[in-house]
Design a protein around this motif. Structure first.
Motif, PDB file in Angstrom:
ATOM      1  N   SER A  39      40.124  27.176 -25.370  1.00  0.00           N
ATOM      2  CA  SER A  39      40.816  25.902 -25.155  1.00  0.00           C
ATOM      3  C   SER A  39      41.981  26.081 -24.186  1.00  0.00           C
ATOM      4  O   SER A  39      42.219  25.229 -23.313  1.00  0.00           O
ATOM      5  N   VAL A  40      42.731  27.172 -24.335  1.00  0.00           N
ATOM      6  CA  VAL A  40      43.803  27.457 -23.387  1.00  0.00           C
ATOM      7  C   VAL A  40      43.225  27.668 -21.990  1.00  0.00           C
ATOM      8  O   VAL A  40      43.749  27.148 -20.990  1.00  0.00           O
ATOM      9  N   ASN A  41      42.148  28.423 -21.902  1.00  0.00           N
ATOM     10  CA  ASN A  41      41.525  28.663 -20.602  1.00  0.00           C
ATOM     11  C   ASN A  41      41.092  27.350 -19.957  1.00  0.00           C
ATOM     12  O   ASN A  41      41.271  27.146 -18.748  1.00  0.00           O
ATOM     13  N   ARG A  42      40.518  26.455 -20.753  1.00  0.00           N
ATOM     14  CA  ARG A  42      40.104  25.157 -20.209  1.00  0.00           C
ATOM     15  C   ARG A  42      41.299  24.358 -19.728  1.00  0.00           C
ATOM     16  O   ARG A  42      41.240  23.709 -18.665  1.00  0.00           O
ATOM     17  N   LEU A  43      42.382  24.366 -20.504  1.00  0.00           N
ATOM     18  CA  LEU A  43      43.573  23.625 -20.089  1.00  0.00           C
ATOM     19  C   LEU A  43      44.116  24.170 -18.776  1.00  0.00           C
ATOM     20  O   LEU A  43      44.442  23.401 -17.854  1.00  0.00           O
ATOM     21  N   GLU A  44      44.223  25.476 -18.667  1.00  0.00           N
ATOM     22  CA  GLU A  44      44.757  26.063 -17.440  1.00  0.00           C
ATOM     23  C   GLU A  44      43.849  25.762 -16.250  1.00  0.00           C
ATOM     24  O   GLU A  44      44.326  25.393 -15.159  1.00  0.00           O
ATOM     25  N   GLN A  45      42.555  25.875 -16.448  1.00  0.00           N
ATOM     26  CA  GLN A  45      41.613  25.590 -15.355  1.00  0.00           C
ATOM     27  C   GLN A  45      41.649  24.113 -14.976  1.00  0.00           C
ATOM     28  O   GLN A  45      41.614  23.766 -13.782  1.00  0.00           O
ATOM     29  N   ARG A  46      41.730  23.259 -15.982  1.00  0.00           N
ATOM     30  CA  ARG A  46      41.767  21.810 -15.715  1.00  0.00           C
ATOM     31  C   ARG A  46      43.036  21.442 -14.944  1.00  0.00           C
ATOM     32  O   ARG A  46      42.976  20.665 -13.980  1.00  0.00           O
ATOM     33  N   MET A  47      44.175  21.981 -15.356  1.00  0.00           N
ATOM     34  CA  MET A  47      45.419  21.631 -14.690  1.00  0.00           C
ATOM     35  C   MET A  47      45.432  22.164 -13.258  1.00  0.00           C
ATOM     36  O   MET A  47      45.868  21.461 -12.333  1.00  0.00           O
ATOM     37  N   ALA A  48      44.979  23.395 -13.053  1.00  0.00           N
ATOM     38  CA  ALA A  48      44.927  23.939 -11.698  1.00  0.00           C
ATOM     39  C   ALA A  48      44.034  23.080 -10.809  1.00  0.00           C
ATOM     40  O   ALA A  48      44.377  22.793  -9.652  1.00  0.00           O
ATOM     41  N   ALA A  49      42.899  22.646 -11.339  1.00  0.00           N
ATOM     42  CA  ALA A  49      41.982  21.811 -10.558  1.00  0.00           C
ATOM     43  C   ALA A  49      42.598  20.445 -10.262  1.00  0.00           C
ATOM     44  O   ALA A  49      42.479  19.934  -9.138  1.00  0.00           O
ATOM     45  N   PHE A 192      54.156  22.180  -2.648  1.00  0.00           N
ATOM     46  CA  PHE A 192      54.843  23.140  -3.509  1.00  0.00           C
ATOM     47  C   PHE A 192      54.011  24.391  -3.785  1.00  0.00           C
ATOM     48  O   PHE A 192      52.793  24.326  -3.958  1.00  0.00           O
ATOM     49  N   ASP A 193      54.717  25.518  -3.864  1.00  0.00           N
ATOM     50  CA  ASP A 193      54.097  26.793  -4.233  1.00  0.00           C
ATOM     51  C   ASP A 193      53.903  26.900  -5.735  1.00  0.00           C
ATOM     52  O   ASP A 193      52.949  27.519  -6.209  1.00  0.00           O
ATOM     53  N   THR A 194      54.847  26.346  -6.507  1.00  0.00           N
ATOM     54  CA  THR A 194      54.754  26.319  -7.962  1.00  0.00           C
ATOM     55  C   THR A 194      55.193  24.949  -8.451  1.00  0.00           C
ATOM     56  O   THR A 194      56.067  24.312  -7.858  1.00  0.00           O
ATOM     57  N   VAL A 195      54.575  24.512  -9.552  1.00  0.00           N
ATOM     58  CA  VAL A 195      54.875  23.215 -10.152  1.00  0.00           C
ATOM     59  C   VAL A 195      54.885  23.383 -11.664  1.00  0.00           C
ATOM     60  O   VAL A 195      53.948  23.948 -12.238  1.00  0.00           O
ATOM     61  N   SER A 196      55.929  22.880 -12.310  1.00  0.00           N
ATOM     62  CA  SER A 196      55.996  22.863 -13.771  1.00  0.00           C
ATOM     63  C   SER A 196      55.671  21.461 -14.251  1.00  0.00           C
ATOM     64  O   SER A 196      56.318  20.490 -13.841  1.00  0.00           O
ATOM     65  N   VAL A 210      52.803  23.484 -18.466  1.00  0.00           N
ATOM     66  CA  VAL A 210      51.899  24.314 -17.686  1.00  0.00           C
ATOM     67  C   VAL A 210      52.559  24.593 -16.341  1.00  0.00           C
ATOM     68  O   VAL A 210      53.022  23.667 -15.661  1.00  0.00           O
ATOM     69  N   LEU A 211      52.626  25.872 -15.968  1.00  0.00           N
ATOM     70  CA  LEU A 211      53.091  26.267 -14.647  1.00  0.00           C
ATOM     71  C   LEU A 211      51.867  26.459 -13.767  1.00  0.00           C
ATOM     72  O   LEU A 211      50.947  27.208 -14.119  1.00  0.00           O
ATOM     73  N   VAL A 212      51.859  25.792 -12.632  1.00  0.00           N
ATOM     74  CA  VAL A 212      50.698  25.763 -11.746  1.00  0.00           C
ATOM     75  C   VAL A 212      51.138  26.223 -10.364  1.00  0.00           C
ATOM     76  O   VAL A 212      52.261  25.926  -9.931  1.00  0.00           O
ATOM     77  N   GLY A 213      50.269  26.952  -9.663  1.00  0.00           N
ATOM     78  CA  GLY A 213      50.655  27.355  -8.317  1.00  0.00           C
ATOM     79  C   GLY A 213      49.772  28.431  -7.739  1.00  0.00           C
ATOM     80  O   GLY A 213      48.611  28.606  -8.131  1.00  0.00           O
ATOM     81  N   ARG A 214      50.350  29.161  -6.784  1.00  0.00           N
ATOM     82  CA  ARG A 214      49.650  30.257  -6.131  1.00  0.00           C
ATOM     83  C   ARG A 214      49.294  31.337  -7.139  1.00  0.00           C
ATOM     84  O   ARG A 214      50.071  31.654  -8.041  1.00  0.00           O
ATOM     85  N   ALA A 215      48.131  31.940  -6.959  1.00  0.00           N
ATOM     86  CA  ALA A 215      47.635  32.900  -7.945  1.00  0.00           C
ATOM     87  C   ALA A 215      48.578  34.082  -8.112  1.00  0.00           C
ATOM     88  O   ALA A 215      48.792  34.562  -9.241  1.00  0.00           O
ATOM     89  N   ALA A 221      54.158  35.338 -13.340  1.00  0.00           N
ATOM     90  CA  ALA A 221      54.660  34.532 -14.448  1.00  0.00           C
ATOM     91  C   ALA A 221      53.997  34.930 -15.760  1.00  0.00           C
ATOM     92  O   ALA A 221      54.644  34.957 -16.813  1.00  0.00           O
ATOM     93  N   ARG A 222      52.713  35.265 -15.718  1.00  0.00           N
ATOM     94  CA  ARG A 222      52.009  35.655 -16.939  1.00  0.00           C
ATOM     95  C   ARG A 222      52.621  36.932 -17.512  1.00  0.00           C
ATOM     96  O   ARG A 222      52.819  37.054 -18.734  1.00  0.00           O
ATOM     97  N   ARG A 223      52.922  37.892 -16.664  1.00  0.00           N
ATOM     98  CA  ARG A 223      53.552  39.125 -17.124  1.00  0.00           C
ATOM     99  C   ARG A 223      54.942  38.835 -17.688  1.00  0.00           C
ATOM    100  O   ARG A 223      55.316  39.341 -18.749  1.00  0.00           O
ATOM    101  N   ASN A 224      55.703  38.002 -16.976  1.00  0.00           N
ATOM    102  CA  ASN A 224      57.057  37.688 -17.431  1.00  0.00           C
ATOM    103  C   ASN A 224      57.058  36.837 -18.694  1.00  0.00           C
ATOM    104  O   ASN A 224      57.983  36.935 -19.505  1.00  0.00           O
ATOM    105  N   ARG A 225      56.036  36.026 -18.877  1.00  0.00           N
ATOM    106  CA  ARG A 225      55.930  35.263 -20.126  1.00  0.00           C
ATOM    107  C   ARG A 225      55.874  36.215 -21.315  1.00  0.00           C
ATOM    108  O   ARG A 225      56.529  35.996 -22.340  1.00  0.00           O
ATOM    109  N   LYS A 226      55.106  37.282 -21.179  1.00  0.00           N
ATOM    110  CA  LYS A 226      55.037  38.280 -22.248  1.00  0.00           C
ATOM    111  C   LYS A 226      56.413  38.917 -22.459  1.00  0.00           C
ATOM    112  O   LYS A 226      56.869  39.095 -23.601  1.00  0.00           O
TER     113      LYS A 226
END
Length: 338
Positions: A39-49, A192-196, A210-215, A221-226
């Motif tokens: 479900s998280v993966n779907r949300l992230e993919q949906r928002m990026a799209a 924008f390069d990043t969008v919250s 959701v933080l969205v942007g360049r890969a 951000a994923r590393r820093n979230r941890k």
């Protein structure tokens, strides 16, 4: 204050409805730290799209999302430029400085909520070891409910490009802005390069941004979230609410805008109230000094909940405010002026 009858404090006060609760209860889940929560993966993919960006990251809050964006653009001793009243400068507990060792460079706002382009350019530091290195410019849209024009955002993007800087959007209410402009959200965030994006304001989810942007930036951000303690496990229960909100609660933001305008027009009938006509779902009201304290107390005593900010009342319409709430609030206000 008496029991709240009409809650205009914020669009964060919304509660999940039956459909959203059902989606949460039925959510397919896994361990998101391992990347296993579908479900998280779907949300992230949906928002990026939806935003036409490369990647996305689900996080607990908009404050964390903005901080992660700044930490992705900046290293220790670097600098970000933002408005002097911007949420990520004023209202996020100094997290960029405390946790990211990132220096803020605040810029005064113009009456329309923008920062003067010349002021932004003048604040960019030269390549000199006496100065913090400017790395990113951060905008906020909507800003206090105002929609900053696309032309303005594109002009700031031009400054960022000329100076090799990143560009971040605190788009907590970006869907409100895009709906008000009649624009697709992807077109709205193109510069924008990043969008919250916040899910728990106008979109009505209980938790999350959701933080969205360049890969490459999202991977940092994923590393820093941890590192910040924001890694989540079976968070698909929360992501399902966000997916439901994206499906059901975007177009209806226009209803919030309409109700905010009705509320503003009703309040503005009273000469003692100075009302800024809203672009979206937030309106600002100044009561004349001789009635201001009495008016605040009267609203609270009659179950009308608003908050003050920068010496003004802020009224916010949202998913849990309907036409009857607007009419009821205006009736209470009208009785004050009898």
């Amino acid at each position: 204050m008496n029991a709240i009858r009409h809650d205009f404090r914020s669009d964060t006060v919304t509660k999940p409805g039956a459909g959203m609760r059902a989606a949460m209860a039925e959510a397919e889940v896994g361990d998101d730290v391992f990347g296993d929560d579908p479900s998280v993966n779907r949300l992230e993919q949906r928002m990026a799209a939806m935003l036409d960006k490369q990647a996305a990251l689900f996080v607990p809050s908009g404050t964390m999302s903005n901080l992660l964006a700044l930490m992705s653009h900046c290293g220790r001793g670097d600098e970000f430029i933002a408005g002097q009243k911007a949420h990520l400068y004023v209202n996020e507990a100094g997290g960029a400085a405390v946790l990211g060792s990132i220096q803020p460079q605040p810029i005064a706002h113009q009456p329309d909520g923008t920062m003067a382009l010349g002021d932004i350019e003048d604040a960019i530091k030269p390549d000199d070891n006496h100065y913090a290195r400017t790395r990113v410019i951060a905008l906020e849209n909507t800003f206090g409910g105002r929609v900053l024009p696309m032309g303005y955002m594109q002009a700031v993007a031009g400054i960022a490009q000329r100076h090799g800087l990143g560009l971040h959007l605190d788009g907590a209410r970006a869907f409100n802005a895009s709906v008000a402009l009649g624009m697709d959200i992807a077109d709205f965030v193109t510069p924008f390069d990043t969008v919250s994006i916040c899910l728990s304001k106008g979109l009505g989810a209980p938790v999350g941004s959701v933080l969205v942007g360049r890969a490459d930036l999202i991977e940092k951000a994923r590393r820093n979230r941890k590192m910040l303690g924001g890694g989540l496990r079976q968070s698909g229960i929360l992501a399902a609410a966000g997916l439901y909100a994206l499906e059901h609660h975007v177009a209806r933001l226009a209803d919030d805008h309409r109700r905010a305008r009705q509320l503003a027009e009703g309040l503005a009938r009273h000469a003692a109230l100075k009302v800024d006509m809203p672009d979206t779902n937030i309106l600002w009201v100044n009561a004349d000094a001789d009635i201001a304290e009495r008016f605040d107390t009267y609203l609270a005593d009659n179950g009308i909940a608003v908050i003050g900010r920068y010496g003004q009342q802020r009224w916010v319409t949202h998913l849990d405010v309907d036409d009857e709430d607007v009419a009821g609030a205006l009736d209470v206000v009208n009785r004050f002026f009898l």
